[in-house]
Design a protein around this motif. Structure first.
Motif, PDB file in Angstrom:
ATOM      1  N   TYR A  24      92.402 -28.328  -1.070  1.00  0.00           N
ATOM      2  CA  TYR A  24      92.212 -28.604  -2.493  1.00  0.00           C
ATOM      3  C   TYR A  24      91.002 -29.505  -2.736  1.00  0.00           C
ATOM      4  CZ  TYR A  24      96.863 -26.636  -2.851  1.00  0.00           C
ATOM      5  OH  TYR A  24      97.929 -25.781  -2.765  1.00  0.00           O
ATOM      6  N   ALA A  25      90.588 -29.532  -4.000  1.00  0.00           N
ATOM      7  CA  ALA A  25      89.553 -30.448  -4.476  1.00  0.00           C
ATOM      8  C   ALA A  25      89.940 -30.854  -5.887  1.00  0.00           C
ATOM      9  CB  ALA A  25      88.185 -29.776  -4.458  1.00  0.00           C
ATOM     10  N   PHE A  26      89.271 -31.864  -6.433  1.00  0.00           N
ATOM     11  CA  PHE A  26      89.523 -32.269  -7.814  1.00  0.00           C
ATOM     12  C   PHE A  26      88.616 -31.489  -8.758  1.00  0.00           C
ATOM     13  CE2 PHE A  26      90.902 -36.528  -5.997  1.00  0.00           C
ATOM     14  CZ  PHE A  26      92.251 -36.281  -6.218  1.00  0.00           C
ATOM     15  N   ASP A  27      89.172 -31.076  -9.908  1.00  0.00           N
ATOM     16  CA  ASP A  27      88.318 -30.491 -10.931  1.00  0.00           C
ATOM     17  C   ASP A  27      87.718 -31.609 -11.787  1.00  0.00           C
ATOM     18  OD1 ASP A  27      90.254 -31.316 -12.786  1.00  0.00           O
ATOM     19  OD2 ASP A  27      91.149 -29.331 -12.973  1.00  0.00           O
ATOM     20  N   ARG A  28      86.987 -31.258 -12.823  1.00  0.00           N
ATOM     21  CA  ARG A  28      86.296 -32.271 -13.630  1.00  0.00           C
ATOM     22  C   ARG A  28      87.258 -33.194 -14.361  1.00  0.00           C
ATOM     23  NH1 ARG A  28      81.176 -29.019 -16.423  1.00  0.00           N
ATOM     24  NH2 ARG A  28      80.098 -28.518 -14.461  1.00  0.00           N
ATOM     25  N   GLU A  29      88.466 -32.733 -14.555  1.00  0.00           N
ATOM     26  CA  GLU A  29      89.474 -33.571 -15.226  1.00  0.00           C
ATOM     27  C   GLU A  29      90.287 -34.404 -14.246  1.00  0.00           C
ATOM     28  OE1 GLU A  29      89.008 -30.204 -16.251  1.00  0.00           O
ATOM     29  OE2 GLU A  29      87.681 -31.191 -17.709  1.00  0.00           O
ATOM     30  N   ALA A  33     102.294 -28.113   1.317  1.00  0.00           N
ATOM     31  CA  ALA A  33     101.139 -27.578   2.020  1.00  0.00           C
ATOM     32  C   ALA A  33     100.445 -26.520   1.170  1.00  0.00           C
ATOM     33  CB  ALA A  33     101.568 -26.972   3.353  1.00  0.00           C
ATOM     34  N   ASP A  34     101.191 -25.911   0.254  1.00  0.00           N
ATOM     35  CA  ASP A  34     100.655 -24.877  -0.633  1.00  0.00           C
ATOM     36  C   ASP A  34     101.390 -25.004  -1.960  1.00  0.00           C
ATOM     37  OD1 ASP A  34     100.187 -22.411  -2.009  1.00  0.00           O
ATOM     38  OD2 ASP A  34      99.585 -21.495  -0.112  1.00  0.00           O
ATOM     39  N   LEU A  35     100.684 -25.470  -2.974  1.00  0.00           N
ATOM     40  CA  LEU A  35     101.325 -25.713  -4.271  1.00  0.00           C
ATOM     41  C   LEU A  35     101.781 -24.419  -4.937  1.00  0.00           C
ATOM     42  CD1 LEU A  35      98.927 -28.452  -5.679  1.00  0.00           C
ATOM     43  CD2 LEU A  35     101.329 -28.773  -5.048  1.00  0.00           C
ATOM     44  N   ALA A  56      92.212 -33.176 -11.828  1.00  0.00           N
ATOM     45  CA  ALA A  56      93.410 -32.464 -11.371  1.00  0.00           C
ATOM     46  C   ALA A  56      93.067 -31.652 -10.124  1.00  0.00           C
ATOM     47  CB  ALA A  56      93.925 -31.544 -12.462  1.00  0.00           C
ATOM     48  N   LEU A  57      94.080 -31.388  -9.312  1.00  0.00           N
ATOM     49  CA  LEU A  57      93.865 -30.608  -8.103  1.00  0.00           C
ATOM     50  C   LEU A  57      93.569 -29.152  -8.449  1.00  0.00           C
ATOM     51  CD1 LEU A  57      96.717 -31.927  -5.764  1.00  0.00           C
ATOM     52  CD2 LEU A  57      94.269 -32.432  -5.593  1.00  0.00           C
ATOM     53  N   ARG A  58      92.557 -28.590  -7.800  1.00  0.00           N
ATOM     54  CA  ARG A  58      92.265 -27.163  -7.901  1.00  0.00           C
ATOM     55  C   ARG A  58      92.170 -26.602  -6.489  1.00  0.00           C
ATOM     56  NH1 ARG A  58      87.167 -26.002  -6.340  1.00  0.00           N
ATOM     57  NH2 ARG A  58      85.589 -27.663  -6.455  1.00  0.00           N
ATOM     58  N   LEU A  59      92.458 -25.320  -6.355  1.00  0.00           N
ATOM     59  CA  LEU A  59      92.410 -24.681  -5.047  1.00  0.00           C
ATOM     60  C   LEU A  59      90.969 -24.572  -4.562  1.00  0.00           C
ATOM     61  CD1 LEU A  59      94.183 -23.267  -2.893  1.00  0.00           C
ATOM     62  CD2 LEU A  59      93.677 -21.110  -4.072  1.00  0.00           C
ATOM     63  N   TYR A  60      90.740 -25.038  -3.342  1.00  0.00           N
ATOM     64  CA  TYR A  60      89.414 -24.960  -2.725  1.00  0.00           C
ATOM     65  C   TYR A  60      89.369 -23.845  -1.679  1.00  0.00           C
ATOM     66  CZ  TYR A  60      85.231 -26.553  -0.198  1.00  0.00           C
ATOM     67  OH  TYR A  60      84.000 -26.624   0.414  1.00  0.00           O
ATOM     68  N   ASP A  61      90.431 -23.701  -0.900  1.00  0.00           N
ATOM     69  CA  ASP A  61      90.520 -22.653   0.112  1.00  0.00           C
ATOM     70  C   ASP A  61      91.990 -22.285   0.258  1.00  0.00           C
ATOM     71  OD1 ASP A  61      89.634 -20.898   2.167  1.00  0.00           O
ATOM     72  OD2 ASP A  61      90.184 -22.366   3.686  1.00  0.00           O
ATOM     73  N   ASP A  62      92.322 -21.039  -0.062  1.00  0.00           N
ATOM     74  CA  ASP A  62      93.718 -20.619  -0.064  1.00  0.00           C
ATOM     75  C   ASP A  62      94.255 -20.500   1.364  1.00  0.00           C
ATOM     76  OD1 ASP A  62      96.165 -19.781  -0.985  1.00  0.00           O
ATOM     77  OD2 ASP A  62      95.397 -18.087  -2.133  1.00  0.00           O
TER      78      ASP A  62
END
Length: 405
Positions: free
Chosen positions: A242-247, A55-57, A249-255
């Motif tokens: 989360y959302a995907f970055d340009r590569e 739920a939280d990486l 990979a998962l990036r945090l969207y809302d903590d």
């Protein structure tokens, strides 16, 4: 939430359901999802429930049965339920103009051309009705569409029920000053209509909308983890988004520790403001499958539920103009009073049953309810946007393939 029965007892093949588990693990192991949960109910019993991943990486918090997620537009069916409860009390008819209660909508105009400097508008040919709002045929839109001049006007005027600092009534009043995208009843356009319905519920009932939802729906249904914010004592169970970055990979969207969902919002969004759990939302699904009653509590009469589940469009979404966005496909899919309605699985090019209802949220959550099969499925993940991965279509195939009776 616990599994309540063996799959075979309700006509589901356990070996085929294990494909769902493998599918879930595949998304987590590949790094495309941080975590997710899937619940499958049939015959009023939960026959499958699994949660995988995190739920939280950052904090290595497991995605669990009681993980609380942002369900966004899965709020809409619950708001629609509130509207129909008031309808059953004789407060209004579905074809009543909403301006009977919200007078700011009395003199609406419709965009027919122009540019950002000056829109060309004409008077609406008829009033917006309550049913128009329930079916997204009101002529309203969403600013995030970024497809029309009216969408741009929403963004310029900060017509956003997720981020506004205004009260619900103030923002609805501001919305009513903007032109419509289409004549009422003429097109299907996904929109802030359900947020307007939340304000309608407040005005008609005399209760704050959030309080109406808690008092009349969430508490009676024992949806104890569903609300418009996450209280401090439940924060450890709240997932990050989360959302995907340009590569890719998962990036945090809302903590999960500083999200706006941890604070009471200035307004309760009937279109997308709730957080919930798989177990809670499955209780709503049970209510619908039981035609308005659950565990001795009746919120709607069975005939009203039947009306909700009918297609209220003259055809499918594809025949109602050119939809710019939906949490479903367009061909073969109609719309009832608060959710999509399957009309023709062949036209929709997906397995399913005519009469099945469904909807989803922008963070890759979804549900569907199949009255003919006495079945419901709830999917919770936290990845924006919902179109990033084909989760719903893939899970639909896997769950329906497990039906063997």
């Amino acid at each position: 939430m616990q599994v309540e029965t063996q799959p075979r007892a309700v006509g589901l093949c356990p070996d085929r359901l294990e494909r769902v588990d493998s599918w879930m693990r595949g998304y987590v192991d590949s790094g495309r999802l941080a975590g997710l949960s899937v619940a499958v109910m049939r015959g009023g019993k939960t026959a499958f429930f699994r949660a995988h991943g995190h739920a939280d990486l950052a904090r290595q918090k497991p995605f669990a049965a009681d993980t609380i997620t942002r369900i966004y537009s899965m709020t809409k069916p619950l708001t629609s339920l509130a509207v129909l409860m008031l309808y059953e009390e004789g407060r209004f008819q579905l074809d009543d103009p909403v301006a009977r209660f919200l007078t700011e909508f009395a003199e609406m105009r419709v965009m027919v051309g122009g540019n950002r400097a000056k829109l060309e508008t004409v008077p609406a040919l008829r009033p917006i009705t309550i049913r128009d709002l329930l079916t997204h045929t009101s002529g309203l839109t969403y600013g995030f569409m970024e497809a029309t001049l009216v969408d741009a006007l929403y963004r310029a005027e900060a017509i956003d029920f997720q981020t506004s600092k205004l009260s619900l009534g103030e923002l609805v009043g501001k919305l009513a000053q903007q032109p419509l995208l289409a004549q009422p009843g003429a097109e299907w356009n996904y929109s802030v209509a359900t947020d307007v319905l939340g304000h309608l519920v407040a005005v008609v009932s005399g209760l704050d909308f959030a309080e109406f939802m808690r008092r009349r729906i969430l508490r009676p249904l024992a949806m104890h983890d569903t609300d418009f914010s996450v209280p401090e004592d439940k924060q450890p169970r709240f997932a990050a988004n989360y959302a995907f970055d340009r590569e890719g990979a998962l990036r945090l969207y809302d903590d999960s520790v500083d999200s706006k969902f941890l604070r009471t919002p200035p307004l309760a969004s009937g279109g997308g403001g709730l957080v919930s759990t798989a177990g809670d939302y499955l209780r709503f699904c049970r209510l619908i499958l039981n035609r308005g009653a659950l565990d001795g509590v009746r919120l709607l009469g069975r005939k009203t539920v039947d009306l909700m589940l009918m297609n209220h469009l003259p055809g499918d979404l594809a025949a109602m103009g050119q939809p710019r966005f939906a949490e479903s496909s367009y061909a073969g899919i109609g719309f009832g009073l608060g959710f999509s309605v399957m009309l023709d699985p062949a036209a929709a090019q997906i397995i399913g049953t005519p009469g099945e209802i469904a909807w989803g949220g922008v963070a890759s959550t979804s549900f569907w309810i199949d009255p003919a099969e006495d079945m419901a499925v709830v999917l919770l993940a936290q990845l924006v946007p919902s179109s990033a991965l084909p989760l719903r279509r893939e899970l639909r195939v896997l769950t329906y393939a497990a039906l063997v009776d």
